[in-house]
Design a protein around this motif. Sequence first.
Motif, PDB file in Angstrom:
ATOM      1  N   UNK A  64       8.635 -12.425  10.171  1.00  0.00           N
ATOM      2  CA  UNK A  64       8.838 -11.351  10.034  1.00  0.00           C
ATOM      3  C   UNK A  64       7.320 -10.306  10.104  1.00  0.00           C
ATOM      4  N   UNK A  65       5.890 -11.708  11.143  1.00  0.00           N
ATOM      5  CA  UNK A  65       5.196 -10.781  10.744  1.00  0.00           C
ATOM      6  C   UNK A  65       3.879 -10.580   9.881  1.00  0.00           C
ATOM      7  N   UNK A  66       3.123  -9.748   9.954  1.00  0.00           N
ATOM      8  CA  UNK A  66       2.231 -10.621   9.175  1.00  0.00           C
ATOM      9  C   UNK A  66       1.685  -9.184   8.534  1.00  0.00           C
ATOM     10  N   UNK A  67       1.562  -8.636   7.395  1.00  0.00           N
ATOM     11  CA  UNK A  67       0.269  -7.552   6.600  1.00  0.00           C
ATOM     12  C   UNK A  67      -0.703  -8.080   6.247  1.00  0.00           C
ATOM     13  N   UNK A  68      -1.757  -6.989   5.777  1.00  0.00           N
ATOM     14  CA  UNK A  68      -2.930  -7.006   5.083  1.00  0.00           C
ATOM     15  C   UNK A  68      -2.739  -5.675   4.716  1.00  0.00           C
ATOM     16  N   UNK A  69      -3.173  -5.499   3.096  1.00  0.00           N
ATOM     17  CA  UNK A  69      -4.277  -3.994   2.710  1.00  0.00           C
ATOM     18  C   UNK A  69      -5.449  -4.652   1.479  1.00  0.00           C
ATOM     19  N   UNK A  70      -6.093  -3.645   2.016  1.00  0.00           N
ATOM     20  CA  UNK A  70      -7.287  -3.134   1.400  1.00  0.00           C
ATOM     21  C   UNK A  70      -6.786  -3.380  -0.846  1.00  0.00           C
ATOM     22  N   UNK A  71      -8.045  -4.128  -0.948  1.00  0.00           N
ATOM     23  CA  UNK A  71      -7.703  -3.817  -2.904  1.00  0.00           C
ATOM     24  C   UNK A  71      -8.468  -2.883  -2.982  1.00  0.00           C
ATOM     25  N   UNK A  72      -9.332  -1.789  -2.207  1.00  0.00           N
ATOM     26  CA  UNK A  72      -8.912  -1.053  -3.413  1.00  0.00           C
ATOM     27  C   UNK A  72      -8.306   0.367  -3.082  1.00  0.00           C
ATOM     28  N   UNK A  73      -8.325   1.443  -3.454  1.00  0.00           N
ATOM     29  CA  UNK A  73      -7.258   2.865  -2.939  1.00  0.00           C
ATOM     30  C   UNK A  73      -8.243   3.873  -2.500  1.00  0.00           C
ATOM     31  N   UNK A  74      -7.762   4.428  -1.176  1.00  0.00           N
ATOM     32  CA  UNK A  74      -9.543   5.772  -0.636  1.00  0.00           C
ATOM     33  C   UNK A  74      -8.250   6.906  -1.135  1.00  0.00           C
ATOM     34  N   UNK A  75      -9.207   7.490  -1.578  1.00  0.00           N
ATOM     35  CA  UNK A  75      -8.562   9.113  -2.413  1.00  0.00           C
ATOM     36  C   UNK A  75      -8.806   9.553  -1.985  1.00  0.00           C
ATOM     37  N   UNK A  76      -8.340  10.125  -0.483  1.00  0.00           N
ATOM     38  CA  UNK A  76      -9.114  11.305   0.417  1.00  0.00           C
ATOM     39  C   UNK A  76     -10.091  10.578   1.128  1.00  0.00           C
TER      40      UNK A  76
END
Length: 371
Positions: A64-76
């Motif tokens: 089912x592939x690969x997914x990566x996400x940053x550990x910090x969040x961007x509020x705009x």
Amino acid sequence: MSYSLDSCVPAPVCKDKTYKMDSLDRYKNINEYLGDSEKVDWVGQGEPVIYDGHTLLTMPPKSVGTVLATTTYMWYGNVKARVKTARGKGVVTAFILFGDVKDEIDFEWVGVDLETVQTNYYFQGIPNYDNSGNISVPSNSYDNFHEYEIRWTPEEITWLVDGKVGRTKKKSETWNATANQWNFPQTPSRVQISLWPGGLESNAKGTIDWAGGVIDWNSDDIKTNGYYFATFGEIKVECYNAQNAPGTNKRKSYYYNDISATNNTVVDSDKATIIKSLAATGLDMNIDDGSHANDNVNSVPGGSAPPGQVPGGSNSGQGNTAGASKGCTTDGFTQSCNSKAGGNSGGVRVADRTGASALAVIVGIAGLLLL
């Protein structure tokens, strides 16, 4: 059903950062991440590979592939990425912003159209496919790197390709008079990149058709490389840096102080983001079960569906309700901390969203990797 926001772990605030994407030293599997964004840049599932100074997101046969996400969040803010997409029918590459209450801003490429990138946005997961729009890519997106950019402010979203504006959507155009709210992405979101099988035979027909057909697991790319792949070069995040909310990032973490989960309910706080184990919650972040895996996970920072649970995600129309009694569930790479049980009246649970939104499919598919 409503959820208690208190049980959700606060999210690390935005930081200006350039990710070179030439190493996996600061990458960790989502099952092992306990919320320390000072030590980990990316969490993910699948098989990322470093090749020629870039990160390849791979999709071997029947995966089912690969997914990566940053550990910090961007509020705009502003985020840009150098990308060479995958190719082939049913093969989908994505570069998006995605929040825990299902606010979403997308760039997506289907592998049968290498001259076009699709854009979309969602407010709290409410499906409205009239929000989509296409942008022409200057040259073949598989053979050539292009820079894709999202500029997101409290007033508008702009999508750019190679520095040229391809599309703009203003908040002022998104008023929902029935719900008395702006249907505009407005809450802290993480950068996510992924490669996933929109053309998986088990997917809904509409998703398969949108993705260009059923995936060929015997294609030349599979025979030559052993997997489909998308190539990600440098990714740069620039935070909005407002002096006053919305859009500040002056402290340590974001959390919500009201169940509506709109930008006026986001708190830029000093609350901790690190938990003792995957059994911990925002109500008790020091629970230590002696391991980094637990069948009752319900509030992992950027968590994912627990082993043996049905993963959430709108492609299947099924929400993961593990831990609902404590007020917060996880599905894919987000905590389901939004609340309202109605569809058009405000926020919706992930179980209420049943379209073929590509990002929702990613969330659902990512959870399958744990099963």
